[in-house]
Design an enzyme around this catalytic site. Structure first.
Site, PDB file in Angstrom:
ATOM      1  N   HIS A 285       0.838  -1.203   0.000  1.00 19.17           N
ATOM      2  CA  HIS A 285       0.000   0.000   0.000  1.00 19.17           C
ATOM      3  C   HIS A 285       0.871   1.250   0.000  1.00 19.17           C
ATOM      4  O   HIS A 285       2.074   1.182   0.306  1.00 19.17           O
ATOM      5  CB  HIS A 285      -0.906  -0.005   1.230  1.00 19.17           C
ATOM      6  CG  HIS A 285      -1.938  -1.100   1.202  1.00 19.17           C
ATOM      7  ND1 HIS A 285      -2.935  -1.203   2.135  1.00 19.17           N
ATOM      8  CD2 HIS A 285      -2.114  -2.131   0.343  1.00 19.17           C
ATOM      9  CE1 HIS A 285      -3.696  -2.267   1.851  1.00 19.17           C
ATOM     10  NE2 HIS A 285      -3.202  -2.842   0.767  1.00 19.17           N
TER      11      HIS A 285
ATOM     12  N   GLU B 275       0.980   3.598   2.094  1.00 16.13           N
ATOM     13  CA  GLU B 275       1.515   3.916   3.428  1.00 16.13           C
ATOM     14  C   GLU B 275       2.729   3.040   3.760  1.00 16.13           C
ATOM     15  O   GLU B 275       3.719   3.521   4.309  1.00 16.13           O
ATOM     16  CB  GLU B 275       0.432   3.719   4.495  1.00 16.13           C
ATOM     17  CG  GLU B 275      -0.792   4.615   4.305  1.00 16.13           C
ATOM     18  CD  GLU B 275      -1.891   3.934   3.496  1.00 16.13           C
ATOM     19  OE1 GLU B 275      -1.583   3.157   2.565  1.00 16.13           O
ATOM     20  OE2 GLU B 275      -3.070   4.187   3.796  1.00 16.13           O
TER      21      GLU B 275
ATOM     22  N   CYS C 116      -5.980   1.720   5.698  1.00 16.26           N
ATOM     23  CA  CYS C 116      -6.673   0.487   6.066  1.00 16.26           C
ATOM     24  C   CYS C 116      -6.159   0.051   7.445  1.00 16.26           C
ATOM     25  O   CYS C 116      -5.205   0.623   7.969  1.00 16.26           O
ATOM     26  CB  CYS C 116      -6.399  -0.586   5.004  1.00 16.26           C
ATOM     27  SG  CYS C 116      -4.733  -1.271   5.077  1.00 16.26           S
TER      28      CYS C 116
ATOM     29  N   CYS D 245      -2.372  -0.648   7.596  1.00 17.60           N
ATOM     30  CA  CYS D 245      -1.536   0.552   7.519  1.00 17.60           C
ATOM     31  C   CYS D 245      -1.667   1.398   8.778  1.00 17.60           C
ATOM     32  O   CYS D 245      -0.697   2.026   9.203  1.00 17.60           O
ATOM     33  CB  CYS D 245      -1.884   1.354   6.276  1.00 17.60           C
ATOM     34  SG  CYS D 245      -1.375   0.510   4.763  1.00 17.60           S
TER      35      CYS D 245
HETATM   36 ZN   LIG Z   1      -3.302  -0.071   3.731  1.00 13.74          ZN
END
Ligand SMILES: [Zn+2]
Length: 158
Positions: free
Chosen positions: A56, A58, A86, A89
């Site tokens: 991701h 992040e 999410c 993260c």
């Molecule tokens: Zn994430």
């Protein structure tokens, strides 16, 4: 410290990362990490190009910052992210010591149904994560990118 001009400037940089990810065929999310007024990392979603569902924006931005500046790079830093993190993260941000999170868009705005009752605030309350949150920075610009992408569970309606 809230500075609308700085928030817009750095969110623009995160949005540029999201556009790159989108144009490469990844999910359109981007992030930048800022500490003491300096950019210390850039990140993009890379889950399709890396065949890694955990790649991701992040995690990407944290890894780039750690690689250059060491494991404490994100302590006290500000993360600008186009999308609400999410749960995975959110955990990574807590472990990394990120103190301020600035967002363009929230999951609730997209009416996502795949995260149950999760929200970033709920995660913080559950885990004792003390973080300053600012939101809706360049939200309309990022919503426009999500619409171009067109793969949200429920299309944004504003
Ligand atoms: Zn994430």
């Amino acid at each position: 410290m809230t500075n609308p001009t700085e928030d817009t400037r750095w969110m623009r940089a995160a949005l540029d990362e999201a556009v790159e990810a989108f144009e490469r065929g990844d999910w359109p999310t981007g992030a930048v990490l800022v500490k003491d007024g300096q950019l210390i990392g850039r990140g993009q979603n890379r889950q399709n190009t890396r065949s890694d569902p955990t790649a991701h924006a992040e995690t990407d931005v944290l890894q780039t910052a750690f690689a250059v500046h060491g494991a404490d790079a994100a302590r006290g830093a500000t993360l600008y992210c186009t999308m609400e993190p999410c749960p995975m993260c959110a955990g990574a941000l807590k472990l990394a010591g990120v103190r301020t999170l600035v967002l363009a868009l929230r999951h609730a705005t997209l009416r996502r149904t795949d995260l149950g009752h999760y929200s970033f605030e709920a995660f913080c309350a559950m885990t004792g994560y003390d973080v300053e949150l600012r939101e809706n920075v360049l939200e309309a610009d990022y919503l426009a990118l999500r619409l171009r992408w067109g793969r949200d569970p429920v299309a944004p309606t504003r």
